[in-house]
Write an enzyme that holds these catalytic residues in place. Structure first.
Site, PDB file in Angstrom:
ATOM      1  N   LYS A  80       0.848  -1.188   0.000  1.00 20.82           N
ATOM      2  CA  LYS A  80       0.000   0.000   0.000  1.00 20.82           C
ATOM      3  C   LYS A  80       0.879   1.231   0.000  1.00 20.82           C
ATOM      4  O   LYS A  80       2.041   1.174   0.432  1.00 20.82           O
ATOM      5  CB  LYS A  80      -0.861  -0.005   1.275  1.00 20.82           C
ATOM      6  N   VAL A 182     -20.899   7.487   2.146  1.00 23.56           N
ATOM      7  CA  VAL A 182     -21.479   7.199   0.831  1.00 23.56           C
ATOM      8  C   VAL A 182     -20.648   7.883  -0.251  1.00 23.56           C
ATOM      9  O   VAL A 182     -21.146   8.651  -1.073  1.00 23.56           O
ATOM     10  CB  VAL A 182     -22.978   7.577   0.756  1.00 23.56           C
TER      11      VAL A 182
HETATM   12  P1  NAD Z   1     -14.304   7.748  -0.645  1.00 24.29           P
HETATM   13  O1  NAD Z   1     -13.343   8.750  -0.134  1.00 24.29           O
HETATM   14  O2  NAD Z   1     -14.868   7.907  -1.997  1.00 24.29           O
HETATM   15  O3  NAD Z   1     -15.543   7.610   0.369  1.00 24.29           O
HETATM   16  C1  NAD Z   1     -15.424   7.664   1.751  1.00 24.29           C
HETATM   17  C2  NAD Z   1     -16.590   8.494   2.255  1.00 24.29           C
HETATM   18  O4  NAD Z   1     -16.604   8.446   3.668  1.00 24.29           O
HETATM   19  C3  NAD Z   1     -16.485   9.960   1.838  1.00 24.29           C
HETATM   20  O5  NAD Z   1     -17.693  10.350   1.205  1.00 24.29           O
HETATM   21  C4  NAD Z   1     -16.270  10.687   3.162  1.00 24.29           C
HETATM   22  O6  NAD Z   1     -16.860  11.967   3.173  1.00 24.29           O
HETATM   23  C5  NAD Z   1     -16.946   9.752   4.134  1.00 24.29           C
HETATM   24  N1  NAD Z   1     -16.536   9.879   5.512  1.00 24.29           N
HETATM   25  C6  NAD Z   1     -15.289  10.085   6.007  1.00 24.29           C
HETATM   26  N2  NAD Z   1     -15.333  10.119   7.346  1.00 24.29           N
HETATM   27  C7  NAD Z   1     -16.624   9.913   7.702  1.00 24.29           C
HETATM   28  C8  NAD Z   1     -17.308   9.823   8.936  1.00 24.29           C
HETATM   29  N3  NAD Z   1     -16.672   9.963  10.100  1.00 24.29           N
HETATM   30  N4  NAD Z   1     -18.628   9.562   8.934  1.00 24.29           N
HETATM   31  C9  NAD Z   1     -19.289   9.419   7.770  1.00 24.29           C
HETATM   32  N5  NAD Z   1     -18.696   9.502   6.567  1.00 24.29           N
HETATM   33  C10 NAD Z   1     -17.385   9.754   6.534  1.00 24.29           C
HETATM   34  O7  NAD Z   1     -13.575   6.330  -0.478  1.00 24.29           O
HETATM   35  P2  NAD Z   1     -14.029   4.936  -1.073  1.00 24.29           P
HETATM   36  O8  NAD Z   1     -13.184   4.635  -2.246  1.00 24.29           O
HETATM   37  O9  NAD Z   1     -15.507   4.885  -1.196  1.00 24.29           O
HETATM   38  O10 NAD Z   1     -13.562   3.945   0.090  1.00 24.29           O
HETATM   39  C11 NAD Z   1     -14.327   3.807   1.272  1.00 24.29           C
HETATM   40  C12 NAD Z   1     -13.675   2.752   2.169  1.00 24.29           C
HETATM   41  O11 NAD Z   1     -13.623   1.508   1.474  1.00 24.29           O
HETATM   42  C13 NAD Z   1     -12.219   3.053   2.570  1.00 24.29           C
HETATM   43  O12 NAD Z   1     -11.978   2.555   3.861  1.00 24.29           O
HETATM   44  C14 NAD Z   1     -11.402   2.277   1.559  1.00 24.29           C
HETATM   45  O13 NAD Z   1     -10.119   1.969   2.046  1.00 24.29           O
HETATM   46  C15 NAD Z   1     -12.266   1.052   1.402  1.00 24.29           C
HETATM   47  N6  NAD Z   1     -12.062   0.347   0.147  1.00 24.29           N
HETATM   48  C16 NAD Z   1     -12.276   1.001  -1.018  1.00 24.29           C
HETATM   49  C17 NAD Z   1     -12.112   0.296  -2.215  1.00 24.29           C
HETATM   50  C18 NAD Z   1     -12.409   0.940  -3.537  1.00 24.29           C
HETATM   51  O14 NAD Z   1     -12.548   0.208  -4.532  1.00 24.29           O
HETATM   52  N7  NAD Z   1     -12.533   2.250  -3.608  1.00 24.29           N
HETATM   53  C19 NAD Z   1     -11.725  -1.053  -2.195  1.00 24.29           C
HETATM   54  C20 NAD Z   1     -11.545  -1.680  -0.965  1.00 24.29           C
HETATM   55  C21 NAD Z   1     -11.719  -0.969   0.204  1.00 24.29           C
END
Ligand code: NAD
Length: 349
Positions: A80, A182
């Protein structure tokens, strides 16, 4: 604290600190294991409050990628990268060129892609400097592109498996799912859940993201303070990690925790507490493997989009295996999954 002494160090093969004043890139790249293949895992951009916080995050995420790739049956190790910076104001072409140079300097031992704060267009800049990158724009029908819809689809299959195991139901119609966060993954998960007839409760610190799922999927919006304790059948954490701890777990009001965020449990013991409370926990790195499956199929040319979609369905079966093993061994699901993953990467015991 020394990196070697860090509780999540776990014999990382490599940890690289990069500081490039010209572009402003301050990043840490971690390779946990290349036992099964080149270390694959996305790059996160986040305004960490301290270097220590960034080190902890990258080490936990990197080890999680080793487990995730092993459990998904991919010929890839775990790694990572994190960029210390604010994705809303610190991005530039030079920054992602410098990230590309950093990835290239690892000679293919680390393959990058998108994670929180990073978009497909950022990865396109990275790709001008290195071939060791995935999550790039793709032709319709082929694997690749933004991994988050695939991550969400895998979580959707995982939620169905958890509901079948815990609630004895074969569908999600009328069930309530709380989604914390979301953004990319959370949005697509809400879409899949809505189409399957589930009712949604959502919260996000970004009001526009909340409004979008309220408008499109009839979700009920609650505050970020309320989301974890709202009564629902399933809680799907899709924001950041470390949200399940000794303070939040006693307030949960759900039967199942199954969502996309990495490192949801603050500690392994928190998984034991969930088990004691009768809450079924879907280990995060098993249920959220859809994105890396998409990345692997693109990068290693393992198949097209249809093949990826078929592979995502396996996530449900893999979780059912873990749930059943946890029941029969009287252990928490996270401990069972960790043991299986460590076995696969040759670090059992
Ligand atoms: P993203 O940044 O698009 O979405 C995260 C959302 O969480 C944002 O809208 C943010 O405003 C919100 N957020 C942050 N802190 C918050 C809180 N305290 N309460 C409520 N909402 C909050 O990121 P993503 O790509 O959607 O990833 C989300 C999670 O999934 C992360 O932990 C990431 O590591 C994990 N993940 C993502 C992927 C992927 O394909 N993008 C794959 C595996 C795991």
């Amino acid at each position: 604290m020394s990196v070697f002494q860090h509780m999540s160090f776990d014999d990382h093969e490599r940890v690289v600190f990069c500081c490039d004043p010209e572009s402003g890139l301050k990043a840490i790249l971690a390779v946990h294991s290349t036992e099964l293949g080149p270390a694959a895992g996305g790059c996160r951009m986040w305004p960490y409050a301290s270097d220590d916080e960034a080190i902890k995050d990258v080490l936990r995420l990197s080890r999680g990628m080793s487990y995730k790739n092993a459990m998904a049956g991919l010929p890839m190790g775990g790694g990572k990268a994190v960029i210390i910076g604010d994705s809303r104001k610190d991005k530039s072409e030079a920054l992602f060129q410098a990230l590309g140079d950093l990835v290239e300097s690892q000679g293919g031992e680390y393959i990058t892609a998108e994670d929180v704060g990073i978009s497909v267009s950022d990865m396109e800049i990275v790709a001008t400097r290195t071939q060791f990158v995935s999550g790039l724009p793709h032709d319709s029908g082929s694997a690749g592109g933004d991994p988050s819809p695939k991550t969400a689809r895998g979580i959707f299959h995982g939620i169905k498996a958890a509901v079948a195991h815990k609630l004895g139901r074969g569908d999600l119609d009328g069930l309530t799912v709380s989604v914390q966060g979301v953004g990319h993954v959370g949005y697509y998960l809400c879409k899949d859940l809505h189409e399957a007839g589930a009712k949604l409760i959502v919260a996000d610190i970004n009001a526009d993201s909340v409004q979008r799922v309220v408008n499109e999927f009839g979700a009920v919006a609650v505050t970020c303070d309320e989301i974890l304790s709202r009564k629902a059948d399933v809680l799907a954490p899709c924001a950041l990690g470390g949200i399940l701890d000794e303070n939040t777990i006693p307030t949960l009001n759900v039967s199942i925790v199954a969502g996309g965020a990495n490192n949801q449990l603050a500690t392994d013991e928190d998984g034991d507490t969930l088990k004691e409370m009768g809450i079924l926990y879907a280990p995060d790195y098993v249920i959220n493997a859809g994105g890396i499956i998409n990345v692997a199929y693109e990068y290693l040319n393992l198949g097209d989009d249809k093949d990826v979609m078929a592979k995502l369905e396996e996530i449900g079966g893999r979780l059912t295996e873990i749930f059943q093993a946890a029941d029969s061994q009287g252990l928490s699901t996270n401990r069972v999954a960790d043991a299986m993953a460590r076995q696969r990467i040759g670090r059992a015991g």
